[in-house]
Design an enzyme around this catalytic site. Structure first.
Site, PDB file in Angstrom:
ATOM      1  N   SER A  18       0.824  -1.216   0.000  1.00  0.00           N
ATOM      2  CA  SER A  18       0.000   0.000   0.000  1.00  0.00           C
ATOM      3  C   SER A  18       0.858   1.266   0.000  1.00  0.00           C
ATOM      4  O   SER A  18       0.339   2.364  -0.163  1.00  0.00           O
ATOM      5  CB  SER A  18      -1.026  -0.005   1.122  1.00  0.00           C
TER       6      SER A  18
ATOM      7  N   PRO B 293       1.614  -1.980   8.802  1.00  0.00           N
ATOM      8  CA  PRO B 293       3.019  -2.172   9.213  1.00  0.00           C
ATOM      9  C   PRO B 293       3.959  -1.041   8.785  1.00  0.00           C
ATOM     10  O   PRO B 293       5.112  -1.031   9.175  1.00  0.00           O
ATOM     11  CB  PRO B 293       3.405  -3.475   8.512  1.00  0.00           C
ATOM     12  N   GLY B 294       3.486  -0.092   7.960  1.00  0.00           N
ATOM     13  CA  GLY B 294       4.350   1.059   7.715  1.00  0.00           C
ATOM     14  C   GLY B 294       4.580   1.447   6.258  1.00  0.00           C
ATOM     15  O   GLY B 294       5.506   2.208   5.968  1.00  0.00           O
ATOM     16  N   GLY B 295       3.747   0.969   5.348  1.00  0.00           N
ATOM     17  CA  GLY B 295       3.925   1.304   3.924  1.00  0.00           C
ATOM     18  C   GLY B 295       3.831   2.808   3.659  1.00  0.00           C
ATOM     19  O   GLY B 295       4.637   3.366   2.900  1.00  0.00           O
TER      20      GLY B 295
ATOM     21  N   ASP C 189      -5.193   5.252  20.117  1.00  0.00           N
ATOM     22  CA  ASP C 189      -6.343   5.292  19.208  1.00  0.00           C
ATOM     23  C   ASP C 189      -6.206   6.518  18.289  1.00  0.00           C
ATOM     24  O   ASP C 189      -6.125   7.652  18.772  1.00  0.00           O
ATOM     25  CB  ASP C 189      -7.632   5.387  20.049  1.00  0.00           C
TER      26      ASP C 189
ATOM     27  N   ASP D  38      -4.927   5.888   6.850  1.00  0.00           N
ATOM     28  CA  ASP D  38      -5.366   4.703   6.101  1.00  0.00           C
ATOM     29  C   ASP D  38      -6.137   3.772   7.039  1.00  0.00           C
ATOM     30  O   ASP D  38      -6.140   2.562   6.865  1.00  0.00           O
ATOM     31  CB  ASP D  38      -4.105   4.012   5.535  1.00  0.00           C
TER      32      ASP D  38
ATOM     33  N   LYS E 278     -12.714   4.144   2.820  1.00  0.00           N
ATOM     34  CA  LYS E 278     -13.121   2.789   2.403  1.00  0.00           C
ATOM     35  C   LYS E 278     -14.624   2.841   2.158  1.00  0.00           C
ATOM     36  O   LYS E 278     -15.394   3.096   3.094  1.00  0.00           O
ATOM     37  CB  LYS E 278     -12.799   1.757   3.495  1.00  0.00           C
TER      38      LYS E 278
HETATM   39  C1  LIG Z   1      -4.955  -0.788   5.923  1.00  0.00           C
HETATM   40  S1  LIG Z   1      -4.026  -0.875   7.384  1.00  0.00           S
HETATM   41  C2  LIG Z   1      -2.825   0.380   7.155  1.00  0.00           C
HETATM   42  C3  LIG Z   1      -1.722   0.004   6.217  1.00  0.00           C
HETATM   43  C4  LIG Z   1      -0.634   1.049   6.175  1.00  0.00           C
HETATM   44  N1  LIG Z   1      -1.108   2.300   5.593  1.00  0.00           N
HETATM   45  C5  LIG Z   1       0.554   0.590   5.379  1.00  0.00           C
HETATM   46  O1  LIG Z   1       0.826   1.197   4.323  1.00  0.00           O
HETATM   47  O2  LIG Z   1       1.254  -0.345   5.785  1.00  0.00           O
HETATM   48  C6  LIG Z   1      -5.098  -0.160   8.564  1.00  0.00           C
HETATM   49  C7  LIG Z   1      -4.490   0.013   9.952  1.00  0.00           C
HETATM   50  O3  LIG Z   1      -5.343   0.870  10.698  1.00  0.00           O
HETATM   51  C8  LIG Z   1      -5.228   0.523  12.051  1.00  0.00           C
HETATM   52  N2  LIG Z   1      -6.356   1.111  12.787  1.00  0.00           N
HETATM   53  C9  LIG Z   1      -7.676   0.863  12.640  1.00  0.00           C
HETATM   54  N3  LIG Z   1      -8.383   1.605  13.533  1.00  0.00           N
HETATM   55  C10 LIG Z   1      -7.484   2.347  14.216  1.00  0.00           C
HETATM   56  C11 LIG Z   1      -7.582   3.309  15.263  1.00  0.00           C
HETATM   57  N4  LIG Z   1      -8.760   3.665  15.755  1.00  0.00           N
HETATM   58  N5  LIG Z   1      -6.456   3.876  15.714  1.00  0.00           N
HETATM   59  C12 LIG Z   1      -5.241   3.528  15.204  1.00  0.00           C
HETATM   60  N6  LIG Z   1      -5.086   2.615  14.225  1.00  0.00           N
HETATM   61  C13 LIG Z   1      -6.192   2.032  13.751  1.00  0.00           C
HETATM   62  C14 LIG Z   1      -5.192  -1.012  12.030  1.00  0.00           C
HETATM   63  O4  LIG Z   1      -4.553  -1.500  13.190  1.00  0.00           O
HETATM   64  C15 LIG Z   1      -4.369  -1.283  10.752  1.00  0.00           C
HETATM   65  O5  LIG Z   1      -3.009  -1.518  11.070  1.00  0.00           O
END
Ligand SMILES: C[S@@+](CC[C@H](N)C(=O)[O-])C[C@H]1O[C@@H](n2cnc3c(N)ncnc32)[C@H](O)[C@@H]1O
Length: 357
Positions: free
Chosen positions: A188, A221-223, A259, A275, A304
């Site tokens: 991503s 994970p950090g993309g 959060d 994201d 989304k």
């Molecule tokens: C689609 S992934 C993100 C991928 C990331 N952008 C990347 O490039 O690797 C969505 C992330 O949102 C996090 N997430 C969902 N709700 C959250 C919240 N309320 N606070 C912090 N993180 C949240 C999830 O733990 C998940 O790791």
């Protein structure tokens, strides 16, 4: 009858058609289409294709488009070139374009069109040569001139038209082929890179050079964080999930296990990216509040969209944000796009600090 040929992600043909239909109707321009689902294209039949074409920058679900001027059917497999060249001459006379800066042979997506895509890939070379021999195509590609565009649904029929450089997608058919950086922790990462290029324009790298701090909500994970670190930004990466170990070794990442809807930075940052997989209206509100309260200057975020109401959901969010922007930040930049690397989501760019209107 003219038409606007539009490209979108396969599976999003209905959204693409509904969006152009609504936008065009506001200009008194009406049209229709026989949709082929999962083909990645929509042929919007309309008498006012140029009006519909001019709406392209405001559309979210369309990746690229051009107005159709000629249609040829039952092409003879032994000589497709001759009737196509005659049609090009008619097009030249009609459009007033003396010489094209480029030519492309395009095709629909999906397994059903695989053979046609191979054919189109091969056909472009003899066509290019023939056009150059007739003085209809510049010797070297010139993207600042209109390009001749051909679309083969099958090898026996072709749609033809001329595009406008200002409305042309920077990637052929809007397909952003970006190279995956091997050290990035997730695919991503390409979403954010495409978003920077698309929303910031040609000098996106220079613009990012002047930005030093960022927050990434839902970072693991950090993309996305990787992209920001790659541009030497210091990133607060907010997520309870684990971040990529190599990325953490850069010392440019502060992993905040909180959060994303609650946490705020102590100092204002240059960029906010998000994201998080959450209700899109909730994410959009959060993004607006962050910028309005000056926690960040600009934001890029993903929404989304729910499967059955993708366009409807986006239109409601757009209306709500536009109402607030008009009242509180009338010079803001607010744009959205279903990027090539997006799936069931769209990407939004919001900048409330815009000085240039
Ligand atoms: C689609 S992934 C993100 C991928 C990331 N952008 C990347 O490039 O690797 C969505 C992330 O949102 C996090 N997430 C969902 N709700 C959250 C919240 N309320 N606070 C912090 N993180 C949240 C999830 O733990 C998940 O790791």
């Amino acid at each position: 009858m003219s038409a606007l040929l539009m490209y979108c992600r396969p599976g999003f043909e209905k959204e693409c058609l509904a969006e152009i239909s609504a936008a065009a109707a506001e200009r008194g321009c009406f049209g229709w289409s026989n949709l082929e689902m999962h083909s990645g294209f929509v042929l919007f039949e309309t008498e006012q294709a140029d009006t519909a074409y001019s709406l392209l920058p405001s559309l979210v679900f369309c990746r690229d488009a051009w107005p159709v001027r000629q249609r040829l059917q039952s092409l003879n497999p032994k000589d497709r070139l001759s009737p196509i060249l005659s049609a090009v001459e008619a097009l030249v006379a009609e459009s007033g374009v003396k010489c094209f800066g480029g030519v492309s042979c395009e095709y629909a997506e999906g397994d059903a069109y695989h053979a046609t895509s191979k054919f189109a890939g091969k056909f472009v070379n003899p066509l290019r040569q023939a056009l150059r021999n007739s003085g209809l195509l510049t010797k070297k590609e010139n993207p600042s001139l209109p390009a001749l565009r051909l679309f083969f649904k099958e090898s026996s029929s072709v749609l033809m038209g001329v595009d406008k450089p200002a409305l042309r997608s920077r990637w052929p058919m809007g397909v952003a082929r970006l190279k995956f950086p091997p050290s990035a922790p997730s695919r991503s990462t390409l979403k954010l890179e495409e978003a920077f290029i698309y929303f910031l324009g040609n000098d996106w790298r220079q613009q990012l050079e002047n930005h030093h701090t960022a927050v990434d909500l839902g970072a693991a994970p950090g993309g996305w964080t990787w992209q920001l670190v790659n541009h030497k930004m210091y990133v607060h990466a907010v997520d309870n999930g684990p971040m990529d170990a190599k990325l953490m070794e850069t010392a440019l990442v502060d992993h905040v296990q909180e959060d994303g809807f609650v946490w705020k930075p102590k100092k204002r940052v240059d960029w906010l990216v998000c994201d998080m997989v959450e209700k899109p209206a909730r994410v959009a509100r959060l993004m607006y509040e962050w910028l309005h309260e000056r926690h960040a200057d600009a934001a890029i975020f993903n929404l989304k969209l729910p499967m059955k109401k993708r366009l409807h959901e986006w239109q409601e969010i757009k209306e709500q944000l536009e109402t607030r922007i008009a009242a509180e930040h009338p010079d803001a930049i607010f744009r959205a796009r279903h990027l090539y690397h997006d799936r069931e989501e769209i990407t939004v760019y919001l900048n409330l600090r815009n000085q240039n209107g």
